[in-house]
Design an enzyme around this catalytic site. Sequence first.
Site, mmCIF file in Angstrom:
data_model
loop_
_atom_site.group_PDB
_atom_site.id
_atom_site.type_symbol
_atom_site.label_atom_id
_atom_site.label_comp_id
_atom_site.label_asym_id
_atom_site.label_seq_id
_atom_site.Cartn_x
_atom_site.Cartn_y
_atom_site.Cartn_z
ATOM 1 N NE ARG A 272 -0.426 -1.292 -2.261
ATOM 2 C CZ ARG A 272 -0.124 -2.321 -3.058
ATOM 3 N NH1 ARG A 272 -0.007 -3.532 -2.576
ATOM 4 N NH2 ARG A 272 0.052 -2.131 -4.344
ATOM 5 N NE ARG B 220 -0.699 -11.211 -4.496
ATOM 6 C CZ ARG B 220 -0.024 -10.119 -4.142
ATOM 7 N NH1 ARG B 220 0.546 -10.029 -2.981
ATOM 8 N NH2 ARG B 220 0.054 -9.081 -4.954
ATOM 9 C CG ASP C 199 7.223 -3.847 -6.957
ATOM 10 O OD1 ASP C 199 6.827 -3.569 -5.815
ATOM 11 O OD2 ASP C 199 6.510 -3.712 -7.972
ATOM 12 C CB ILE D 253 7.335 3.433 -2.789
ATOM 13 C CG1 ILE D 253 8.454 3.876 -3.738
ATOM 14 C CG2 ILE D 253 5.991 3.341 -3.526
ATOM 15 C CD1 ILE D 253 8.229 5.178 -4.459
ATOM 16 C CB CYS E 268 -1.855 -5.299 1.322
ATOM 17 S SG CYS E 268 -0.440 -4.579 0.541
ATOM 18 C CE LYS F 221 2.361 -8.719 -9.073
ATOM 19 N NZ LYS F 221 1.583 -7.606 -8.537
ATOM 20 C CG ASN F 222 2.623 -5.056 -11.012
ATOM 21 O OD1 ASN F 222 1.769 -5.866 -10.624
ATOM 22 N ND2 ASN F 222 3.584 -4.593 -10.216
ATOM 23 N NE ARG G 57 -4.074 -3.096 -1.877
ATOM 24 C CZ ARG G 57 -4.306 -1.862 -2.243
ATOM 25 N NH1 ARG G 57 -3.860 -1.407 -3.384
ATOM 26 N NH2 ARG G 57 -4.989 -1.049 -1.453
HETATM 27 N N1 EPU Z 1 -1.012 6.454 -2.950
HETATM 28 C C1 EPU Z 1 -1.838 7.366 -2.339
HETATM 29 N N2 EPU Z 1 -3.098 7.523 -2.821
HETATM 30 C C2 EPU Z 1 -3.559 6.843 -3.901
HETATM 31 C C3 EPU Z 1 -2.711 5.915 -4.525
HETATM 32 C C4 EPU Z 1 -1.427 5.746 -4.025
HETATM 33 O O1 EPU Z 1 -1.458 8.002 -1.363
HETATM 34 O O2 EPU Z 1 -4.720 7.057 -4.289
HETATM 35 C C5 EPU Z 1 0.364 6.256 -2.437
HETATM 36 C C6 EPU Z 1 0.581 4.829 -1.908
HETATM 37 O O3 EPU Z 1 0.137 4.685 -0.586
HETATM 38 C C7 EPU Z 1 2.072 4.677 -2.069
HETATM 39 C C8 EPU Z 1 2.371 5.489 -3.328
HETATM 40 O O4 EPU Z 1 1.270 6.345 -3.525
HETATM 41 O O5 EPU Z 1 2.719 5.253 -0.974
HETATM 42 C C9 EPU Z 1 2.590 4.674 -4.585
HETATM 43 O O6 EPU Z 1 1.546 3.744 -4.734
HETATM 44 P P1 EPU Z 1 0.984 3.299 -6.142
HETATM 45 O O7 EPU Z 1 -0.437 3.702 -6.238
HETATM 46 O O8 EPU Z 1 1.905 3.740 -7.219
HETATM 47 O O9 EPU Z 1 1.043 1.710 -6.016
HETATM 48 P P2 EPU Z 1 0.014 0.732 -6.670
HETATM 49 O O10 EPU Z 1 -0.454 1.281 -7.951
HETATM 50 O O11 EPU Z 1 -0.992 0.321 -5.655
HETATM 51 C C10 EPU Z 1 1.735 -0.607 -8.114
HETATM 52 C C11 EPU Z 1 2.164 -2.034 -8.218
HETATM 53 C C12 EPU Z 1 2.956 -2.419 -6.985
HETATM 54 C C13 EPU Z 1 4.191 -1.504 -6.897
HETATM 55 C C14 EPU Z 1 3.727 -0.045 -6.861
HETATM 56 C C15 EPU Z 1 4.870 0.950 -6.868
HETATM 57 C C16 EPU Z 1 0.381 -2.989 -9.566
HETATM 58 C C17 EPU Z 1 -0.781 -3.905 -9.663
HETATM 59 N N3 EPU Z 1 0.970 -2.867 -8.360
HETATM 60 O O12 EPU Z 1 0.933 -0.539 -6.938
HETATM 61 O O13 EPU Z 1 3.392 -3.775 -7.167
HETATM 62 O O14 EPU Z 1 4.916 -1.790 -5.740
HETATM 63 O O15 EPU Z 1 2.893 0.235 -8.001
HETATM 64 O O16 EPU Z 1 5.672 0.771 -7.974
HETATM 65 O O17 EPU Z 1 0.798 -2.409 -10.561
HETATM 66 C C18 EPU Z 1 4.175 -5.878 -6.492
HETATM 67 O O18 EPU Z 1 4.116 -6.223 -7.693
HETATM 68 O O19 EPU Z 1 4.740 -6.570 -5.603
HETATM 69 C C19 EPU Z 1 3.561 -4.611 -6.097
HETATM 70 C C20 EPU Z 1 3.258 -4.317 -4.846
#
Ligand code: EPU
Length: 418
Positions: free
Chosen positions: A121, A396, A304, A326, A116, A22-23, A92
């Site tokens: 996030r 999802r 995850d 995280i 969420c 998915k990711n 998202r």
């Molecule tokens: N963060 C910030 N500012 C930002 C972006 C992130 O403070 O601008 C913080 C977040 O709040 C969090 C940390 O950085 O504490 C890491 O977040 P990240 O941005 O890496 O997460 P994401 O990109 O929103 C992706 C996956 C998630 C997975 C996380 C961590 C996708 C579509 N989603 O989310 O997947 O948990 O990386 O590995 O790639 C899932 O598949 O169940 C899922 C939630």
Amino acid sequence: MDQIIVEGGRRLKGEVKISGAKNAALPILVSSLLADGWSSYSNVPNLMDIQSILPLFTDLGACVESSGDRVRINAEGLNNHIAPYDLVRKMRASILVLGPLVARLKKAKVSLPGGCAIGARPINLHLKGLARLGAKIKLEHGYVSAEAKRLIGAEIYLDTATVTGTENLMMAAVLAEGVTTLKNAAREPEITALAHVLNRMGGDVQGAGTSVITINGVESLTPTETRIIPDRIEAGTFMAAAALTRGDVTVLNCEPDHLEAVIHKLQLTGADVRVDGKNIRVKGADKIESIDITTLPYPGFPTDMQAQFMALMSVANGLSHISETIFENRFIHVSELRRLGADITVQGSSAFVKGVPMLSGAPVMATDLRASASLILGGLVAKGKTEVNRVYHLDRGYDGMEKKFARLGAAIKRVKLT
Ligand code: EPU
């Protein structure tokens, strides 16, 4: 709304084929917006998150065709820079269109994804990075707008190694003028997969998979064909289920290199884990040993997989300490696992799981994607019937999970409720 019903107590046995990730699929499908012409993708998982993002591409002016595990997207007609609330709120990761839209159309307006269940996030790092590339950013009426005649390469330091932030900025910088360096970039395999695709499209992205990614901007990209990499979290979920049910399961078509932390931790629980090419066989130990876990960015233990390992630890021998670093609210499955008889105490970002000899089936509520998986895992070892409600969370991100478990011998079925 569907329900999944599990009668626990069966050892899982057999082989399970892992679907596309998915990711990885989400950002790679978005990368089609960077080129004119048909981009083709195979091994795309059949998930709600994928079904939810495809209409967004059509709304932006692209043509989309999908059949089975194949998706084709042609962004030649890309003409709309607005990603509306109704489409973004369902998914998202739609925020990933921000970078490509500014790069292609010089402007983008994307509904803010909001928080969420697992945390706030924020996307501040996506926006700071785009601003460093010269985009003018405005937040108004729940939307983020970004505008730039041409993005200009820059050095960007990410305070946190954000996964989708790194992907968004890579896709913006690939068409920027000059060199962009992303420092403290995320290193997840999904980032490397996206970089390979961008390079096959004619981009010049170096260093993906390390914390410094250098992107030499190019004038234009051409479409390409891509096979989506296997889903390491789906594979890890079935591996944890094998250990939990003291079963013997081989996950087929996975990428063992992406699962090192999970394999290591499973071995510490006493499971016999063997890698053979792209397959991993897990034989669960009769006595599951308790282990400690700290979630970390890749190559650390994935957040995850935290909920699924918590289900495993709930029937382990002894006390386990699970530390979630995280997301600030990723223990929402705890109260539902407790309904199955798990003994778990939460203190801030730490959960202490005291293994019990047996869980007992109960009605439970799924609250997010991975939490849903942990409840199904709990149900697989609980005595009696577990009813998992709100399984749209599961749909999802898992492609036919209950069917795959049924083929491994689980007593599990989906019930359609009207
Ligand atoms: N963060 C910030 N500012 C930002 C972006 C992130 O403070 O601008 C913080 C977040 O709040 C969090 C940390 O950085 O504490 C890491 O977040 P990240 O941005 O890496 O997460 P994401 O990109 O929103 C992706 C996956 C998630 C997975 C996380 C961590 C996708 C579509 N989603 O989310 O997947 O948990 O990386 O590995 O790639 C899932 O598949 O169940 C899922 C939630």
